[in-house]
Design an enzyme around this catalytic site. Structure first.
Site, PDB file in Angstrom:
ATOM      1  N   TYR A 144       0.846  -1.200   0.000  1.00  0.00           N
ATOM      2  CA  TYR A 144       0.000   0.000   0.000  1.00  0.00           C
ATOM      3  C   TYR A 144       0.881   1.250   0.000  1.00  0.00           C
ATOM      4  O   TYR A 144       0.768   2.114  -0.873  1.00  0.00           O
ATOM      5  CB  TYR A 144      -0.927  -0.025   1.231  1.00  0.00           C
ATOM      6  CG  TYR A 144      -1.678   1.275   1.467  1.00  0.00           C
ATOM      7  CD1 TYR A 144      -2.789   1.595   0.704  1.00  0.00           C
ATOM      8  CD2 TYR A 144      -1.260   2.173   2.450  1.00  0.00           C
ATOM      9  CE1 TYR A 144      -3.474   2.792   0.918  1.00  0.00           C
ATOM     10  CE2 TYR A 144      -1.935   3.357   2.673  1.00  0.00           C
ATOM     11  CZ  TYR A 144      -3.041   3.667   1.904  1.00  0.00           C
ATOM     12  OH  TYR A 144      -3.705   4.847   2.105  1.00  0.00           O
ATOM     13  N   LYS A 148       1.471   4.047  -2.863  1.00  0.00           N
ATOM     14  CA  LYS A 148       1.005   5.426  -2.607  1.00  0.00           C
ATOM     15  C   LYS A 148       2.149   6.413  -2.884  1.00  0.00           C
ATOM     16  O   LYS A 148       1.914   7.524  -3.349  1.00  0.00           O
ATOM     17  CB  LYS A 148       0.507   5.601  -1.163  1.00  0.00           C
ATOM     18  CG  LYS A 148      -0.788   4.916  -0.804  1.00  0.00           C
ATOM     19  CD  LYS A 148      -2.002   5.352  -1.585  1.00  0.00           C
ATOM     20  CE  LYS A 148      -2.643   6.648  -1.160  1.00  0.00           C
ATOM     21  NZ  LYS A 148      -3.923   6.900  -1.915  1.00  0.00           N
TER      22      LYS A 148
HETATM   23  N1  LIG Z   1      -8.656   5.534   5.681  1.00  0.00           N
HETATM   24  C1  LIG Z   1      -7.519   6.140   6.088  1.00  0.00           C
HETATM   25  O1  LIG Z   1      -7.178   6.188   7.273  1.00  0.00           O
HETATM   26  C2  LIG Z   1      -6.652   6.819   5.068  1.00  0.00           C
HETATM   27  C3  LIG Z   1      -6.947   6.771   3.709  1.00  0.00           C
HETATM   28  N2  LIG Z   1      -6.161   7.428   2.805  1.00  0.00           N
HETATM   29  C4  LIG Z   1      -6.499   7.431   1.377  1.00  0.00           C
HETATM   30  O2  LIG Z   1      -7.811   7.960   1.230  1.00  0.00           O
HETATM   31  C5  LIG Z   1      -8.434   7.410   0.073  1.00  0.00           C
HETATM   32  C6  LIG Z   1      -9.822   6.947   0.420  1.00  0.00           C
HETATM   33  O3  LIG Z   1      -9.746   5.960   1.415  1.00  0.00           O
HETATM   34  P1  LIG Z   1     -11.054   5.349   2.083  1.00  0.00           P
HETATM   35  O4  LIG Z   1     -12.233   6.191   1.781  1.00  0.00           O
HETATM   36  O5  LIG Z   1     -10.697   5.052   3.482  1.00  0.00           O
HETATM   37  O6  LIG Z   1     -11.171   3.958   1.301  1.00  0.00           O
HETATM   38  P2  LIG Z   1     -12.456   3.171   0.773  1.00  0.00           P
HETATM   39  O7  LIG Z   1     -12.019   1.764   0.546  1.00  0.00           O
HETATM   40  O8  LIG Z   1     -13.628   3.390   1.657  1.00  0.00           O
HETATM   41  O9  LIG Z   1     -12.745   3.865  -0.629  1.00  0.00           O
HETATM   42  C7  LIG Z   1     -12.029   3.601  -1.780  1.00  0.00           C
HETATM   43  C8  LIG Z   1     -12.970   3.564  -2.975  1.00  0.00           C
HETATM   44  O10 LIG Z   1     -12.193   3.320  -4.157  1.00  0.00           O
HETATM   45  C9  LIG Z   1     -12.955   2.459  -4.996  1.00  0.00           C
HETATM   46  N3  LIG Z   1     -12.052   1.768  -5.914  1.00  0.00           N
HETATM   47  C10 LIG Z   1     -11.086   0.870  -5.588  1.00  0.00           C
HETATM   48  N4  LIG Z   1     -10.507   0.405  -6.701  1.00  0.00           N
HETATM   49  C11 LIG Z   1     -11.083   1.040  -7.759  1.00  0.00           C
HETATM   50  C12 LIG Z   1     -10.909   0.982  -9.165  1.00  0.00           C
HETATM   51  N5  LIG Z   1     -10.035   0.147  -9.727  1.00  0.00           N
HETATM   52  N6  LIG Z   1     -11.670   1.773  -9.948  1.00  0.00           N
HETATM   53  C13 LIG Z   1     -12.595   2.601  -9.388  1.00  0.00           C
HETATM   54  N7  LIG Z   1     -12.814   2.696  -8.064  1.00  0.00           N
HETATM   55  C14 LIG Z   1     -12.079   1.919  -7.257  1.00  0.00           C
HETATM   56  C15 LIG Z   1     -13.630   1.506  -4.029  1.00  0.00           C
HETATM   57  O11 LIG Z   1     -14.741   0.853  -4.631  1.00  0.00           O
HETATM   58  C16 LIG Z   1     -14.013   2.436  -2.888  1.00  0.00           C
HETATM   59  O12 LIG Z   1     -15.317   2.942  -3.051  1.00  0.00           O
HETATM   60  C17 LIG Z   1      -7.491   6.319  -0.438  1.00  0.00           C
HETATM   61  O13 LIG Z   1      -6.740   6.837  -1.504  1.00  0.00           O
HETATM   62  C18 LIG Z   1      -6.555   6.049   0.735  1.00  0.00           C
HETATM   63  O14 LIG Z   1      -5.295   5.641   0.282  1.00  0.00           O
HETATM   64  C19 LIG Z   1      -5.081   8.160   3.208  1.00  0.00           C
HETATM   65  C20 LIG Z   1      -4.754   8.242   4.512  1.00  0.00           C
HETATM   66  C21 LIG Z   1      -5.492   7.569   5.557  1.00  0.00           C
HETATM   67  C1  LIG Z   2      -5.856  -4.064  16.377  1.00  0.00           C
HETATM   68  C2  LIG Z   2      -5.416  -2.732  16.927  1.00  0.00           C
HETATM   69  C3  LIG Z   2      -4.031  -2.785  17.480  1.00  0.00           C
HETATM   70  C4  LIG Z   2      -5.485  -1.605  15.945  1.00  0.00           C
HETATM   71  C5  LIG Z   2      -6.898  -1.323  15.424  1.00  0.00           C
HETATM   72  C6  LIG Z   2      -6.981   0.003  14.705  1.00  0.00           C
HETATM   73  C7  LIG Z   2      -6.355  -0.023  13.328  1.00  0.00           C
HETATM   74  C8  LIG Z   2      -7.247  -0.830  12.407  1.00  0.00           C
HETATM   75  C9  LIG Z   2      -6.142   1.414  12.817  1.00  0.00           C
HETATM   76  C10 LIG Z   2      -5.212   2.204  13.732  1.00  0.00           C
HETATM   77  C11 LIG Z   2      -4.394   3.148  12.864  1.00  0.00           C
HETATM   78  C12 LIG Z   2      -5.076   3.073  11.528  1.00  0.00           C
HETATM   79  C13 LIG Z   2      -4.401   3.573  10.296  1.00  0.00           C
HETATM   80  C14 LIG Z   2      -4.737   3.053   9.050  1.00  0.00           C
HETATM   81  C15 LIG Z   2      -5.724   1.908   8.930  1.00  0.00           C
HETATM   82  C16 LIG Z   2      -6.454   1.557  10.225  1.00  0.00           C
HETATM   83  C17 LIG Z   2      -5.510   1.601  11.422  1.00  0.00           C
HETATM   84  C18 LIG Z   2      -4.348   0.631  11.227  1.00  0.00           C
HETATM   85  C19 LIG Z   2      -4.005   3.470   7.794  1.00  0.00           C
HETATM   86  C20 LIG Z   2      -2.993   2.383   7.488  1.00  0.00           C
HETATM   87  C21 LIG Z   2      -4.961   3.607   6.589  1.00  0.00           C
HETATM   88  C22 LIG Z   2      -4.253   4.007   5.327  1.00  0.00           C
HETATM   89  C23 LIG Z   2      -3.239   5.074   5.491  1.00  0.00           C
HETATM   90  O1  LIG Z   2      -2.934   5.754   4.539  1.00  0.00           O
HETATM   91  C24 LIG Z   2      -2.527   5.251   6.765  1.00  0.00           C
HETATM   92  C25 LIG Z   2      -3.387   4.875   7.970  1.00  0.00           C
HETATM   93  C26 LIG Z   2      -2.592   4.966   9.258  1.00  0.00           C
HETATM   94  C27 LIG Z   2      -3.438   4.698  10.462  1.00  0.00           C
END
Ligand SMILES: NC(=O)C1=CN([C@@H]2O[C@H](COP(=O)(O)OP(=O)(O)OC[C@H]3O[C@@H](n4cnc5c(N)ncnc54)[C@H](O)[C@@H]3O)[C@@H](O)[C@H]2O)C=CC1
Ligand SMILES: CC(C)CCC[C@@H](C)[C@H]1CC[C@H]2C3=C(CC[C@]12C)[C@@]1(C)CCC(=O)C[C@@H]1CC3
Length: 345
Positions: A144, A148
């Site tokens: 991942y 990224k």
């Molecule tokens: N959730 C987190 O803590 C963090 C997320 N991000 C970034 O934020 C963005 C959004 O993440 P979330 O909303 O949490 O993920 P999510 O999994 O809820 O949303 C991702 C969406 O992308 C769509 N998708 C995946 N592959 C695809 C493809 N080939 N064509 C079209 N659509 C596609 C999925 O169907 C989904 O709706 C991602 O780029 C992730 O890397 C960055 C930092 C932290």
């Molecule tokens: C089982 C426990 C020790 C931890 C449960 C919580 C975790 C699932 C989350 C805590 C920090 C989160 C996090 C992300 C995903 C969910 C956690 C690991 C990311 C890896 C999502 C994608 C990113 O770009 C960075 C995020 C950092 C923090």
């Protein structure tokens, strides 16, 4: 003679708009008077004023259809970070992002806002108040993160004032809030299986968690401030809640808020990391015979046991960013949004 319709500055497409962040972004954009297209491999909801295009972002023809007459594209699609399918990450995050850039050129899009991640600089060791000029991780901790990094470089290098195509990358960290499919559900699942009794390390490590509405706010500010003469062109911006918190206090608050016990017993970080590495290695070897995924992957242990918080001074200075929802308020809203995950439900 055919006349080309000038894209309106309030017409945009959200790639990945069916996802957690994407949907919150779409809702806010609609509230702010934008006309929104969603492009995603799945349609998760319907909303007045939003047009859905179902397709894979690696399919340029399908993508161009969703970008017609649009001036801003938000790209927040990605495979789930927990997946260990390296080929999928390569195809979607790298090849797919190249396709997104080409499709933007073909459709005459003016601005591309990428959702990157603060984890592009994280190698599993402490980061305290990290700024955007930290080098990219040389040894990314998983597929991942590796993809990224490459994705962010592709998007920022594509920024060209001459071509009238401007790009910017938003780097959130630890996004949480209503409808998040990861943080709270994984935490509750781990607690229900009786595995949330231990604190990894001494529990003093500070981490950024960012409420989804603040992440959305950062994206919209970036889109609206991105101009040929602005400092945003081709730059990356940390967007956090700007309130680093002890990782284990944050987890405990959510657990207790949902009626579960907070973890109490301490385990040494190096021991847990070593066990996680060993289990990951065993799961790799046994994969042809049985498939199992350890709860505590090396990635999760590193995230749970190190300091990793980031400065968002650059976003404050260049686009006037301030978090809209403070952390405590965000935790309350999040806990209230998961009644079905309460202990006993
Ligand atoms: N959730 C987190 O803590 C963090 C997320 N991000 C970034 O934020 C963005 C959004 O993440 P979330 O909303 O949490 O993920 P999510 O999994 O809820 O949303 C991702 C969406 O992308 C769509 N998708 C995946 N592959 C695809 C493809 N080939 N064509 C079209 N659509 C596609 C999925 O169907 C989904 O709706 C991602 O780029 C992730 O890397 C960055 C930092 C932290
Ligand atoms: C089982 C426990 C020790 C931890 C449960 C919580 C975790 C699932 C989350 C805590 C920090 C989160 C996090 C992300 C995903 C969910 C956690 C690991 C990311 C890896 C999502 C994608 C990113 O770009 C960075 C995020 C950092 C923090």
């Amino acid at each position: 003679m055919a006349t080309r319709i000038r894209p309106s500055s309030k017409r945009c497409t959200v790639i990945g708009g069916s996802g957690f962040l994407g949907r919150h972004l779409v809702e806010r954009l609609v509230d702010r008077g934008y006309t929104v297209n969603v492009f995603d491999i799945r349609q998760a909801y319907e909303l007045p004023g939003v047009t859905f295009y179902q397709g894979d972002l690696c399919d340029k023809l399908a993508l161009v259809m969703a970008l017609k007459e649009v001036s801003i594209v938000f790209h927040c699609a990605s495979p789930a970070p927990g997946s260990d399918d390296g080929a999928l990450f390569q195809r979607v995050n790298i090849d797919g992002t190249r396709t997104v850039i080409q499709a933007c050129h073909e459709a005459g899009v003016q601005k591309l806002i990428l959702t990157s991640s603060a984890s592009v600089v994280f190698e599993g060791t402490d980061i305290k108040n990290g700024k955007e000029d930290l080098p990219y991780a040389k040894k990314p901790i998983d597929y991942y993160t590796e993809t990224k990094i490459k994705q962010e470089k592709l998007v920022l290098e594509a920024c060209s004032k001459e071509k009238g195509f401007l790009t910017v990358a938003i780097r959130p960290h630890g996004i949480f809030g209503p409808r998040d499919p990861q943080l709270v559900p994984i935490l509750v699942d781990t607690a229900r299986r009786g595995k949330m009794k231990f604190i990894i390390g001494d529990g003093s490590n500070l981490v950024d968690f960012t409420y989804v509405e603040n992440v959305v706010h950062g994206h919209i500010l970036a889109a609206e401030h991105l101009k040929a003469d602005s400092p945003l062109c081709g730059q990356a911006y940390h967007i956090t809640n700007d309130e680093p918190v002890r990782f284990w206090d944050f987890m405990s608050q959510i657990l207790v808020g949902l009626g579960y016990s907070a973890p109490r017993y301490h385990l040494p970080y190096a021991l847990v990391y070593g066990i996680a590495l060993l289990l990951w290695f065993i799961s790799l070897i046994l994969r042809p015979l049985i498939q199992f995924k350890p709860t505590f992957s090396p990635m999760r242990v590193a995230l749970a046991g190190t300091h990793h918080y980031y400065s968002c001074a650059r976003a404050k200075q260049d686009m006037g960013y301030r978090p809209l929802v403070p952390l405590q308020e965000a935790v309350v809203r999040t806990v209230e949004s998961y009644p079905h995950l309460r202990n006993g439900e």
